[in-house]
Scaffold this motif. Structure first.
Motif, PDB file in Angstrom:
ATOM      1  N   VAL A  20       0.831  -1.203   0.000  1.00  0.00           N
ATOM      2  CA  VAL A  20       0.000   0.000   0.000  1.00  0.00           C
ATOM      3  C   VAL A  20       0.864   1.251   0.000  1.00  0.00           C
ATOM      4  N   ILE A  21       1.857   1.290   0.893  1.00  0.00           N
ATOM      5  CA  ILE A  21       2.716   2.470   1.020  1.00  0.00           C
ATOM      6  C   ILE A  21       3.440   2.764  -0.295  1.00  0.00           C
ATOM      7  N   VAL A  22       4.035   1.742  -0.891  1.00  0.00           N
ATOM      8  CA  VAL A  22       4.824   1.944  -2.106  1.00  0.00           C
ATOM      9  C   VAL A  22       3.942   2.325  -3.288  1.00  0.00           C
ATOM     10  N   THR A  23       2.794   1.657  -3.444  1.00  0.00           N
ATOM     11  CA  THR A  23       1.906   1.986  -4.560  1.00  0.00           C
ATOM     12  C   THR A  23       1.416   3.423  -4.469  1.00  0.00           C
ATOM     13  N   SER A  24       0.997   3.834  -3.287  1.00  0.00           N
ATOM     14  CA  SER A  24       0.541   5.206  -3.089  1.00  0.00           C
ATOM     15  C   SER A  24       1.662   6.197  -3.373  1.00  0.00           C
ATOM     16  N   ALA A  25       2.868   5.889  -2.913  1.00  0.00           N
ATOM     17  CA  ALA A  25       4.007   6.796  -3.103  1.00  0.00           C
ATOM     18  C   ALA A  25       4.386   6.918  -4.576  1.00  0.00           C
ATOM     19  N   VAL A  26       4.318   5.814  -5.315  1.00  0.00           N
ATOM     20  CA  VAL A  26       4.650   5.857  -6.746  1.00  0.00           C
ATOM     21  C   VAL A  26       3.640   6.725  -7.500  1.00  0.00           C
ATOM     22  N   MET A  57       8.675  11.468  -0.207  1.00  0.00           N
ATOM     23  CA  MET A  57       7.689  12.069   0.695  1.00  0.00           C
ATOM     24  C   MET A  57       6.526  11.105   0.929  1.00  0.00           C
ATOM     25  N   GLY A  58       6.055  10.453  -0.135  1.00  0.00           N
ATOM     26  CA  GLY A  58       4.968   9.500  -0.003  1.00  0.00           C
ATOM     27  C   GLY A  58       5.337   8.310   0.860  1.00  0.00           C
ATOM     28  N   LEU A  59       6.556   7.824   0.715  1.00  0.00           N
ATOM     29  CA  LEU A  59       7.007   6.707   1.547  1.00  0.00           C
ATOM     30  C   LEU A  59       7.049   7.085   3.025  1.00  0.00           C
ATOM     31  N   LEU A 109       4.531   6.849   8.359  1.00  0.00           N
ATOM     32  CA  LEU A 109       4.090   7.532   9.579  1.00  0.00           C
ATOM     33  C   LEU A 109       2.600   7.311   9.826  1.00  0.00           C
ATOM     34  N   TYR A 110       1.809   7.320   8.753  1.00  0.00           N
ATOM     35  CA  TYR A 110       0.370   7.117   8.933  1.00  0.00           C
ATOM     36  C   TYR A 110       0.070   5.727   9.478  1.00  0.00           C
ATOM     37  N   THR A 111       0.813   4.724   9.040  1.00  0.00           N
ATOM     38  CA  THR A 111       0.569   3.375   9.568  1.00  0.00           C
ATOM     39  C   THR A 111       0.924   3.288  11.041  1.00  0.00           C
TER      40      THR A 111
END
Length: 247
Positions: free
Chosen positions: A179-185, A205-207, A212-214
């Motif tokens: 989830v983190i990587v897909t959103s960041a990409v 920044m997305g990573l 942090l959100y998790t």
């Protein structure tokens, strides 16, 4: 339900930041196929529409800001069907104002200072355009509108790319880092119009924001940090562009 949630996320992206990513990909292809080097090109943001008629220009700017927030309302509406406590569940609220402000300010400094160095390096290597972050006509409302635009960007990106997508993609069984990587990409992709420095900076920044959100399950510090970063970029550029040559 898994397939329904996944389809829903792509539809929400399709009317918001996913569409921006597609246009951004086309934009970088356009830039790379020009005779002019990427580092010699300029990306103009926050531009006036009718600079000769400030009252109409203000209407255009405010309308753009309001309409850009519709995907946020859509995402929250869809989540509230499952959880009536949204947007509180994702932490998009004012329940912890001082903690959110403090965390957001620290996060903005941690992201912004290395980000500025990355932008300068990418420009020097001809991997990024010159980003002209504010191009509004000089009027009494210029700075307030730039601040509103910064807040709009922050709310749109953090609520949709983090609060909404992390919930939905988690519900379809994706792992945390998937989830983190897909959103960041995707976040990096819709900044590609600026160049590869913009892509890498926003990917990182997305990573960081996603991780942090998790840990906190509060999107508000991310909104604060993003708003601060954009206010500094937009207002700082508007105030300093005549005095600082490298901007």
């Amino acid at each position: 339900m898994r397939r329904q949630h996944l389809t829903e996320t792509w539809l929400v992206l399709g009317v918001s930041l996913g569409a921006s990513a597609v246009w951004s990909l086309l934009r970088i292809v356009d830039r790379l196929t020009r005779a002019e080097a990427l580092g010699s090109q300029t990306t103009a943001m926050n531009s006036s529409v009718t600079p000769d008629r400030p009252w109409l220009d203000l209407a255009y700017q405010l309308t753009g800001i309001v309409l850009a927030l519709v995907p946020v309302l859509l995402a929250l509406h869809l989540l509230r069907r499952d959880d009536p406590d949204e947007p509180h569940t994702m932490g998009f609220d004012l329940r912890r104002p001082w903690q959110d402000l403090a965390r957001g300010a620290l996060l903005a400094a941690a992201i912004g200072i290395p980000g500025l160095a990355l932008y300068a390096a990418a420009k020097a290597l001809d991997l990024n355009t010159t980003v002209a972050a504010a191009n509004l006509a000089e009027t009494w409302w210029t700075v307030p509108v730039l601040i509103l635009a910064a807040a709009q960007n922050a709310v749109l990106e953090e609520v949709v790319m983090v609060g909404y997508l992390f919930r939905r993609w988690g519900q379809v069984g994706w792992g945390t880092w998937q989830v983190i990587v897909t959103s960041a990409v995707i976040r990096g992709a819709y900044h590609l119009y600026q160049g590869f420095g913009g892509f890498v900076g926003n990917l990182v920044m997305g990573l960081v924001f996603g991780w942090l959100y998790t840990r906190t399950r509060r999107v508000m510090p991310l909104v604060v940090a993003h708003t601060v970063l954009d206010v500094v970029a937009f207002v700082g550029y508007a105030l300093l562009r005549e005095q600082v040559g490298w901007l």
